[in-house]
Motif scaffolding. Sequence first.
Motif, PDB file in Angstrom:
ATOM      1  N   UNK A 242       0.873  -1.177   0.000  1.00  0.00           N
ATOM      2  CA  UNK A 242       0.000   0.000   0.000  1.00  0.00           C
ATOM      3  C   UNK A 242       0.908   1.224   0.000  1.00  0.00           C
ATOM      4  N   UNK A 243       0.965   1.912  -1.143  1.00  0.00           N
ATOM      5  CA  UNK A 243       1.926   3.005  -1.307  1.00  0.00           C
ATOM      6  C   UNK A 243       1.202   4.348  -1.414  1.00  0.00           C
ATOM      7  N   UNK A 244       1.680   5.365  -0.691  1.00  0.00           N
ATOM      8  CA  UNK A 244       1.047   6.683  -0.745  1.00  0.00           C
ATOM      9  C   UNK A 244       1.112   7.248  -2.165  1.00  0.00           C
ATOM     10  N   UNK A 245      -0.039   7.715  -2.689  1.00  0.00           N
ATOM     11  CA  UNK A 245      -0.105   8.097  -4.097  1.00  0.00           C
ATOM     12  C   UNK A 245      -0.382   9.578  -4.333  1.00  0.00           C
ATOM     13  N   UNK A 246      -0.459  10.392  -3.279  1.00  0.00           N
ATOM     14  CA  UNK A 246      -0.736  11.815  -3.492  1.00  0.00           C
ATOM     15  C   UNK A 246       0.424  12.527  -4.188  1.00  0.00           C
ATOM     16  N   UNK A 247       1.636  12.044  -3.992  1.00  0.00           N
ATOM     17  CA  UNK A 247       2.837  12.606  -4.641  1.00  0.00           C
ATOM     18  C   UNK A 247       3.229  11.676  -5.784  1.00  0.00           C
ATOM     19  N   UNK A 248       2.963  12.092  -7.030  1.00  0.00           N
ATOM     20  CA  UNK A 248       3.193  11.216  -8.175  1.00  0.00           C
ATOM     21  C   UNK A 248       4.663  10.872  -8.366  1.00  0.00           C
ATOM     22  N   UNK A 249       5.547  11.852  -8.176  1.00  0.00           N
ATOM     23  CA  UNK A 249       6.977  11.583  -8.354  1.00  0.00           C
ATOM     24  C   UNK A 249       7.469  10.544  -7.351  1.00  0.00           C
ATOM     25  N   UNK A 250       7.005  10.670  -6.120  1.00  0.00           N
ATOM     26  CA  UNK A 250       7.480   9.761  -5.085  1.00  0.00           C
ATOM     27  C   UNK A 250       6.907   8.357  -5.269  1.00  0.00           C
ATOM     28  N   UNK A 251       5.622   8.241  -5.599  1.00  0.00           N
ATOM     29  CA  UNK A 251       5.027   6.911  -5.730  1.00  0.00           C
ATOM     30  C   UNK A 251       5.657   6.151  -6.887  1.00  0.00           C
ATOM     31  N   UNK A 252       6.050   6.855  -7.953  1.00  0.00           N
ATOM     32  CA  UNK A 252       6.708   6.168  -9.072  1.00  0.00           C
ATOM     33  C   UNK A 252       8.047   5.587  -8.623  1.00  0.00           C
ATOM     34  N   UNK A 253       8.800   6.389  -7.876  1.00  0.00           N
ATOM     35  CA  UNK A 253      10.075   5.880  -7.365  1.00  0.00           C
ATOM     36  C   UNK A 253       9.846   4.695  -6.436  1.00  0.00           C
ATOM     37  N   UNK A 254       8.879   4.822  -5.535  1.00  0.00           N
ATOM     38  CA  UNK A 254       8.647   3.774  -4.544  1.00  0.00           C
ATOM     39  C   UNK A 254       8.261   2.455  -5.208  1.00  0.00           C
ATOM     40  N   UNK A 255       7.345   2.509  -6.161  1.00  0.00           N
ATOM     41  CA  UNK A 255       6.919   1.279  -6.829  1.00  0.00           C
ATOM     42  C   UNK A 255       8.090   0.669  -7.598  1.00  0.00           C
ATOM     43  N   UNK A 256       8.823   1.502  -8.328  1.00  0.00           N
ATOM     44  CA  UNK A 256       9.968   0.989  -9.077  1.00  0.00           C
ATOM     45  C   UNK A 256      11.010   0.360  -8.171  1.00  0.00           C
ATOM     46  N   UNK A 257      11.309   1.031  -7.063  1.00  0.00           N
ATOM     47  CA  UNK A 257      12.327   0.534  -6.142  1.00  0.00           C
ATOM     48  C   UNK A 257      11.874  -0.750  -5.450  1.00  0.00           C
ATOM     49  N   UNK A 258      10.595  -0.822  -5.097  1.00  0.00           N
ATOM     50  CA  UNK A 258      10.089  -2.048  -4.470  1.00  0.00           C
ATOM     51  C   UNK A 258      10.185  -3.213  -5.446  1.00  0.00           C
ATOM     52  N   UNK A 259       9.796  -2.987  -6.702  1.00  0.00           N
ATOM     53  CA  UNK A 259       9.911  -4.047  -7.711  1.00  0.00           C
ATOM     54  C   UNK A 259      11.349  -4.521  -7.816  1.00  0.00           C
ATOM     55  N   UNK A 260      12.276  -3.574  -7.917  1.00  0.00           N
ATOM     56  CA  UNK A 260      13.691  -3.928  -8.035  1.00  0.00           C
ATOM     57  C   UNK A 260      14.166  -4.689  -6.806  1.00  0.00           C
ATOM     58  N   UNK A 261      13.818  -4.211  -5.615  1.00  0.00           N
ATOM     59  CA  UNK A 261      14.239  -4.882  -4.381  1.00  0.00           C
ATOM     60  C   UNK A 261      13.733  -6.319  -4.322  1.00  0.00           C
ATOM     61  N   UNK A 262      12.482  -6.513  -4.721  1.00  0.00           N
ATOM     62  CA  UNK A 262      11.893  -7.853  -4.665  1.00  0.00           C
ATOM     63  C   UNK A 262      12.549  -8.785  -5.677  1.00  0.00           C
TER      64      UNK A 262
END
Length: 292
Positions: A242-262
């Motif tokens: 569950x990723x905070x989505x109000x900040x578009x720049x941040x959520x894109x980084x978070x999703x990308x980084x989580x995918x990479x980490x996994x």
Amino acid sequence: MKNLNLEEFRVVDAIQLKHRPTKIEVDATDEEKENALDKVRNTMSDLQDTMYAHNRYGVLICLQGMDTSGKDSLIREVFKEMNPRGVVVHSFKTPNSTELEHDYLWRHYIALPERGKFAVFNRTHYENVLVTRVHPEYILNENIPGIEDVKDIKPDFWGKRFEQINNFEKHIVENGTIVLKFFLHLSKEEQRQRLLRRLEKGKHNWKFSPGDLKEREEWDEYQEYYEEAINKTSKEKAPWFVVPADDKDLVRYMVGKIILNELEKYTDIKNPELEDDIKENINLYIEQLSKE
């Protein structure tokens, strides 16, 4: 963003969405967020090449969120450096007549990624326990035996669907599909602002539908059903984030980084070794080509 602990956004115990943030503060400018995402994109591109050569795993990325949560732009920005031949995006709309002649998971099953490739589900099989719960009359279109009227849809119907979805994901994971699921957690106020921008900016008018306002009226119901779906289906091998989505720049980084980490947890993903006889003769092949 070194202090951003992305594991905090993995759902491991029952959650309440109202207690989950839709925006977090990080010590980074928009430019720094974009630069961080760019590094993630480039690493993911290299990993994609390795996964293609390894040819053992497919990757399924599931994106869910309320209207305007930013799914489309996230897909564009997170996967832009990857080989487009290895990433297929599926946007699941209202089931068509052919899809309705099969069970509700059929259209998702045939869209699963091949080994070595990525599939992104923009809206997913979870629509079948979200939209259909807010609008149970949609279930009647599936022509399920024993369901002739909305009143025939009992509470255990949804329990069975959660069980079926868990079994579906368990099956594909055990057969080589890596499943990562993201809920883009948007605030109601941020959605209001984004809908207003769609109306006020001419080039974005096409994105707006009066139906968006109708669905917005069901906000609380959707939050309730999202919460239940996430809690009942977040598993170790098919987790929800569950990723905070109000900040578009941040959520894109978070999703990308989580995918990479996994993906980096799969230490068996490596380039295949050359056969011994080819290895032994590499210098010979180089010499042969150099003399041409």
